[in-house]
Design a protein around this motif. Structure first.
Motif, PDB file in Angstrom:
ATOM      1  N   ASP A  49       0.840  -1.195   0.000  1.00 27.47           N
ATOM      2  CA  ASP A  49       0.000   0.000   0.000  1.00 27.47           C
ATOM      3  C   ASP A  49       0.870   1.238   0.000  1.00 27.47           C
ATOM      4  O   ASP A  49       1.841   1.327   0.762  1.00 27.47           O
ATOM      5  CB  ASP A  49      -0.930   0.007   1.213  1.00 27.47           C
ATOM      6  CG  ASP A  49      -2.062  -0.992   1.048  1.00 27.47           C
ATOM      7  OD1 ASP A  49      -2.705  -0.993  -0.018  1.00 27.47           O
ATOM      8  OD2 ASP A  49      -2.297  -1.780   1.980  1.00 27.47           O
ATOM      9  N   ARG A  50       0.498   2.175  -0.870  1.00 25.98           N
ATOM     10  CA  ARG A  50       1.223   3.433  -0.968  1.00 25.98           C
ATOM     11  C   ARG A  50       0.191   4.551  -0.868  1.00 25.98           C
ATOM     12  O   ARG A  50      -0.475   4.858  -1.861  1.00 25.98           O
ATOM     13  CB  ARG A  50       2.000   3.519  -2.282  1.00 25.98           C
ATOM     14  CG  ARG A  50       2.956   2.355  -2.486  1.00 25.98           C
ATOM     15  CD  ARG A  50       3.754   2.463  -3.755  1.00 25.98           C
ATOM     16  NE  ARG A  50       2.922   2.655  -4.929  1.00 25.98           N
ATOM     17  CZ  ARG A  50       3.384   3.098  -6.107  1.00 25.98           C
ATOM     18  NH1 ARG A  50       4.652   3.388  -6.251  1.00 25.98           N
ATOM     19  NH2 ARG A  50       2.590   3.245  -7.143  1.00 25.98           N
ATOM     20  N   GLY A  52      -2.093   7.503  -1.231  1.00 25.78           N
ATOM     21  CA  GLY A  52      -2.157   8.509  -2.278  1.00 25.78           C
ATOM     22  C   GLY A  52      -1.676   8.041  -3.633  1.00 25.78           C
ATOM     23  O   GLY A  52      -1.667   8.808  -4.595  1.00 25.78           O
ATOM     24  N   ARG A  53      -1.257   6.787  -3.720  1.00 25.53           N
ATOM     25  CA  ARG A  53      -0.760   6.240  -4.985  1.00 25.53           C
ATOM     26  C   ARG A  53      -1.352   4.860  -5.194  1.00 25.53           C
ATOM     27  O   ARG A  53      -1.887   4.249  -4.280  1.00 25.53           O
ATOM     28  CB  ARG A  53       0.773   6.149  -4.958  1.00 25.53           C
ATOM     29  CG  ARG A  53       1.417   7.514  -4.728  1.00 25.53           C
ATOM     30  CD  ARG A  53       2.898   7.433  -4.693  1.00 25.53           C
ATOM     31  NE  ARG A  53       3.403   7.126  -6.024  1.00 25.53           N
ATOM     32  CZ  ARG A  53       4.650   6.782  -6.277  1.00 25.53           C
ATOM     33  NH1 ARG A  53       5.518   6.698  -5.300  1.00 25.53           N
ATOM     34  NH2 ARG A  53       5.046   6.516  -7.486  1.00 25.53           N
ATOM     35  N   THR A  54      -1.217   4.350  -6.383  1.00 28.43           N
ATOM     36  CA  THR A  54      -1.711   3.017  -6.695  1.00 28.43           C
ATOM     37  C   THR A  54      -0.915   1.969  -5.922  1.00 28.43           C
ATOM     38  O   THR A  54       0.313   2.055  -5.842  1.00 28.43           O
ATOM     39  CB  THR A  54      -1.573   2.739  -8.212  1.00 28.43           C
ATOM     40  OG1 THR A  54      -2.289   3.752  -8.918  1.00 28.43           O
ATOM     41  CG2 THR A  54      -2.111   1.379  -8.581  1.00 28.43           C
ATOM     42  N   HIS A  93       7.309  -3.053 -12.273  1.00 25.49           N
ATOM     43  CA  HIS A  93       8.017  -1.958 -11.616  1.00 25.49           C
ATOM     44  C   HIS A  93       9.432  -2.359 -11.223  1.00 25.49           C
ATOM     45  O   HIS A  93      10.304  -1.512 -11.108  1.00 25.49           O
ATOM     46  CB  HIS A  93       7.250  -1.495 -10.378  1.00 25.49           C
ATOM     47  CG  HIS A  93       6.001  -0.762 -10.711  1.00 25.49           C
ATOM     48  ND1 HIS A  93       5.945   0.591 -10.889  1.00 25.49           N
ATOM     49  CD2 HIS A  93       4.745  -1.204 -10.943  1.00 25.49           C
ATOM     50  CE1 HIS A  93       4.726   0.958 -11.192  1.00 25.49           C
ATOM     51  NE2 HIS A  93       3.979  -0.113 -11.235  1.00 25.49           N
TER      52      HIS A  93
END
Length: 108
Positions: A49-50, A52-54, A93
């Motif tokens: 989990d990030r 504010g981000r995907t 990634h």
């Protein structure tokens, strides 16, 4: 019983995942991690989990034959990335190499 599904399967727990991320992706090493429930038997998946981000997913093959499949799939996914296709393709990634903590290639 230790949760393994296959006789030749390696144990993959949060400690292993954090170790791999700490070495290869330090920017993700402290992010919240949670195991992903899956009906699949070839890979263990962990969600990163990030805020504010995907979110991202760490894919770790359970055994050698699943690692072979990952090795074959990653180049194809990278070739398809960014193409205008009628379906979504996962974005690679990071490609991780085997370590003393985990004997197979892995990916984010």
């Amino acid at each position: 019983m230790d949760g393994r599904l296959h006789g030749d399967e390696v144990v993959i727990d949060e400690e292993v995942v954090r170790s791999l991320l700490s070495t290869d992706c330090p920017e993700l090493a402290d992010a919240p991690l949670s195991p992903v429930r899956s009906a699949g038997t070839d890979n263990v998946l962990w969600r990163i989990d990030r805020p504010g981000r995907t979110a991202l997913v760490v894919r770790l093959p359970r055994m050698g034959r699943a690692a072979d499949a990952l090795r074959a799939e990653l180049p194809v996914l990278e070739q398809l990335a960014g193409r205008d296709l009628p379906f979504e393709v996962p974005i690679v990634h990071h490609r991780g190499d085997p370590t003393s903590a985990y004997p197979h290639p892995w990916a984010v």
